[in-house]
Enzyme design. Structure first.
Site, PDB file in Angstrom:
ATOM      1  N   LYS A  10      -2.229  -3.431   4.927  1.00 45.89           N
ATOM      2  CA  LYS A  10      -2.030  -3.157   3.495  1.00 45.89           C
ATOM      3  C   LYS A  10      -0.817  -3.914   2.970  1.00 45.89           C
ATOM      4  CE  LYS A  10      -4.356   1.181   4.121  1.00 45.89           C
ATOM      5  NZ  LYS A  10      -4.293   2.537   4.619  1.00 45.89           N
ATOM      6  N   GLN A  32      -0.897   7.837   4.344  1.00 46.07           N
ATOM      7  CA  GLN A  32      -1.716   7.361   5.463  1.00 46.07           C
ATOM      8  C   GLN A  32      -2.131   8.535   6.357  1.00 46.07           C
ATOM      9  OE1 GLN A  32      -2.696   4.032   6.100  1.00 46.07           O
ATOM     10  NE2 GLN A  32      -3.945   5.044   7.625  1.00 46.07           N
ATOM     11  N   ASP A  43      -6.129   5.920  -3.517  1.00 45.10           N
ATOM     12  CA  ASP A  43      -7.095   6.176  -2.439  1.00 45.10           C
ATOM     13  C   ASP A  43      -8.261   7.035  -2.941  1.00 45.10           C
ATOM     14  OD1 ASP A  43      -7.190   5.162   0.086  1.00 45.10           O
ATOM     15  OD2 ASP A  43      -5.778   6.591   0.975  1.00 45.10           O
TER      16      ASP A  43
END
Ligand code: NAD
Length: 282
Positions: free
Chosen positions: A52, A96, A119
């Site tokens: 990322k 995460q 997300d």
């Protein structure tokens, strides 16, 4: 023999377009910024987080990493999320997964402002997706939809069968396909007569995490096959859920693993960061 859907190449194209958008934003004095929170030092997470940050560098998005000790409390995690929500220089926030078991990840996702939830895991964004409203679509299903668009695979009236009902792949993909007027069947570990369902699929998506699970006898001639699975073999070789060599002989389109759905996921995350930045600067 099937056309191979090249996710690596398409992801490169998406990142190239985002780089131009990012330059346009910077010309107006707007600097997109993405914040990632990682709790502990899970080795797989480290690899994902690195990919990322690399994509951010390539596109020109500022990247900020918050690595927290694996003993932090839920309150400390939420406090950091609130701080990032309030920070006007931060446009996108990602937590995460996985996080240590003493922490509640769903509660944490809920605290990420839905405006910065790149997300697409905040319940507000999940609900908006179901209602077919503008939202942040979670990145793996979003990448699959981008592949359909690029390869002109029209879903209207098609039978889409998804194997796997996770919150990050199966369920949001179900909503995406319904929104494109497909008839969607979602299968899972308790589904009976799976083959009967998959044989009926014009588009078959496998997201379960079992190598060679989808075999040629489960596939209709001319079906579109999307393989989301990531399985690491003994020699660390990565394979998907589909018996690729045999299934590709029957399919019309197929995604390889690696080089299919995987690279699209990070590219669509970057797309969501740019989208969040534009929305917040309207
Ligand atoms: P998960 O592990 O949360 O859930 C697996 C799903 O598969 C469940 O819904 C379960 O019911 C179903 N399942 C398991 N065995 C089954 C069987 N025998 N028959 C029918 N259904 C069965 O899944 P996840 O997090 O969505 O991940 C699935 C796979 O996709 C994994 O290999 C993961 O690594 C991969 N993945 C890839 C990407 C990517 O970017 N390419 C992103 C997310 C997940």
């Amino acid at each position: 023999m099937a056309v191979v859907i090249d996710g690596k190449e398409l992801a490169k194209k998406v990142r190239g377009n985002l780089k131009i958008e990012c330059e346009n934003l910077k010309a107006k004095g707007i600097r997109p910024k993405f914040a990632v929170i990682m709790v502990g030092d899970d080795p797989a997470s480290k690899i994902y987080v690195k990919s990322k940050s690399k994509a951010c560098d390539e596109i020109g998005i500022e990247y900020e990493e918050h690595i927290l000790d694996d003993k932090i409390t839920q309150e400390e995690l939420i406090n950091l999320i609130h701080k990032l929500n309030e920070d006007k220089t931060v446009n996108g926030i990602l937590l995460q997964s996985p996080i240590p078991k003493h922490l509640d990840i769903d509660e944490a996702f809920k605290e990420i402002s839905y405006k910065k939830d790149v997300d697409g895991f905040n319940p507000v964004n999940v609900g908006r997706l179901l209602l077919n409203q503008d939202t942040f679509v979670s990145c793996t299903p979003y990448g699959i939809m981008k592949m359909f668009e690029e390869y002109k695979i029209d879903l209207e009236g098609k039978n889409v069968v998804i194997i796997g009902r996770s919150n990050i792949v199966g369920k949001p993909l179900m909503a995406c396909c319904l929104n494109r007027h497909a008839t969607v069947t979602v299968c899972h570990s308790r589904t009976k007569n799976l083959k009967e369902k998959t044989k009926n699929a014009d588009v078959l998506v496998s997201a379960i995490g079992k190598p060679n699970f989808v075999t040629a006898d489960m596939v209709k001639d001319g079906a579109v096959i999307i393989d989301v699975g990531i399985n690491r073999g003994e020699n660390k070789k990565i394979t998907g859920d589909v018996d690729y060599e045999n299934v590709k002989e029957k399919a019309s389109y197929i995604t390889p693993v690696p080089g299919g759905v995987g690279p699209m996921t990070v590219a669509m995350l970057m797309n969501n960061v740019i989208k969040a930045t534009i929305n917040q600067n309207k």
